[in-house]
Design an enzyme around this catalytic site. Structure first.
Site, mmCIF file in Angstrom:
data_model
loop_
_atom_site.group_PDB
_atom_site.id
_atom_site.type_symbol
_atom_site.label_atom_id
_atom_site.label_comp_id
_atom_site.label_asym_id
_atom_site.label_seq_id
_atom_site.Cartn_x
_atom_site.Cartn_y
_atom_site.Cartn_z
ATOM 1 N N ASN A 115 5.018 -2.958 -15.751
ATOM 2 C CA ASN A 115 5.230 -3.450 -14.397
ATOM 3 C C ASN A 115 4.544 -4.794 -14.225
ATOM 4 O O ASN A 115 3.471 -5.038 -14.767
ATOM 5 C CB ASN A 115 4.652 -2.454 -13.380
ATOM 6 C CG ASN A 115 4.834 -2.920 -11.944
ATOM 7 O OD1 ASN A 115 5.946 -3.232 -11.523
ATOM 8 N ND2 ASN A 115 3.750 -2.976 -11.177
ATOM 9 N N HIS A 117 2.729 -7.127 -11.526
ATOM 10 C CA HIS A 117 2.062 -6.962 -10.223
ATOM 11 C C HIS A 117 1.402 -8.276 -9.804
ATOM 12 O O HIS A 117 0.716 -8.910 -10.620
ATOM 13 C CB HIS A 117 1.005 -5.857 -10.306
ATOM 14 C CG HIS A 117 0.312 -5.608 -9.003
ATOM 15 N ND1 HIS A 117 0.919 -4.954 -7.953
ATOM 16 C CD2 HIS A 117 -0.929 -5.946 -8.564
ATOM 17 C CE1 HIS A 117 0.080 -4.890 -6.938
ATOM 18 N NE2 HIS A 117 -1.046 -5.494 -7.280
ATOM 19 N N SER A 144 -0.445 -9.789 -13.040
ATOM 20 C CA SER A 144 -0.767 -8.933 -14.185
ATOM 21 C C SER A 144 0.475 -8.178 -14.635
ATOM 22 O O SER A 144 1.311 -7.790 -13.821
ATOM 23 C CB SER A 144 -1.842 -7.897 -13.807
ATOM 24 O OG SER A 144 -2.989 -8.500 -13.255
ATOM 25 N N ASP A 153 -0.407 1.248 -9.947
ATOM 26 C CA ASP A 153 -0.985 0.004 -10.480
ATOM 27 C C ASP A 153 -2.274 0.240 -11.266
ATOM 28 O O ASP A 153 -3.183 -0.602 -11.266
ATOM 29 C CB ASP A 153 -1.257 -0.998 -9.342
ATOM 30 C CG ASP A 153 0.008 -1.404 -8.605
ATOM 31 O OD1 ASP A 153 1.078 -1.437 -9.238
ATOM 32 O OD2 ASP A 153 -0.079 -1.686 -7.395
#
Length: 221
Positions: A115, A117, A144, A153
């Site tokens: 992912n 972020h 990130s 996260d």
């Protein structure tokens, strides 16, 4: 993955898809040996859908049921998992995907999932990161790429791109600057995965002894 000629990627999106476009461009111009095997969107009006279709990439829009009701997350996950199992990607990338996925789905996905972020994790998980960073008076901000785990996260951070916050910064200007970082961080991360510098299976297993400490960092303005 590093031994394969092309890294097969599936991308989950919800919005404009600017980072998807970065991946499409890298695929088409040959700067990265990747193949985007499909895009899944939970919004039918996401511009990312247009980007994918323009590039001739298979798109699955999972936003509403046949009765017209908004698709529940459970229904979305059921159909998304079926699609991923059909495509058999080497990697799933969440690029601006705005729904929280269940632990059951995350564990069932047939490959690693990462992912992007918009913060320097582990700080500022969740939403509204640019406003929160400015309110806190931080000197630095960035984005990130991390492994996806059931906790929001919280997966191992693989790479980060940093910038210094200007004295006259607004949330809007900061968001634009961070987006430029994202467009550099995404291909940087994919290249590290392709070259085997980031071995996601090893990292997921927690076998990182002897590795350069994560995350790999880019300092950009």
């Amino acid at each position: 993955m590093p031994n394969q000629s092309r890294l097969k990627i599936a991308v989950l999106v919800s919005g404009s898809g600017s980072n998807l476009q970065v991946m499409i461009d890298a695929m088409q111009n040959g700067s990265l040996p990747i193949e985007i095997v499909g895009v899944i969107s939970n919004r039918e009006d996401a511009y990312a859908v247009v980007r994918a279709k323009t590039a001739g990439i298979h798109v699955s829009v999972l936003s509403h049921t046949t009765s017209g009701k908004r698709m529940s997350i459970a229904t979305f996950e059921k159909h998304a998992l079926e699609q991923l199992n059909t495509w058999q990607p080497d990697l799933v990338v969440l690029a601006g995907f705005m729904r929280v996925l269940s632990a059951e789905f995350i564990h069932a996905v047939p490959c690693p999932m990462i992912n992007l972020h918009p913060s320097l994790l582990p700080d500022y998980k969740g939403l509204d990161t640019h406003h929160r960073v400015l309110r806190a008076g931080e000197a630095y901000h960035g984005c990130s790429v991390h492994l996806v785990v059931p906790e929001l996260d919280a997966g191992q951070v693989l790479t980060q791109a940093w910038l210094a916050i200007c004295s006259d910064e607004t949330a809007e200007s900061l968001a634009l600057r961070v987006q430029k970082l994202e467009h550099q961080l995404v291909p940087f991360t994919l290249e590290l995965i392709i070259k085997g510098v980031l071995n996601l299976a090893t990292i997921q297993a927690g076998q990182t002894e002897g590795f350069v400490p994560l995350p790999y960092r880019l300092w950009l303005d």
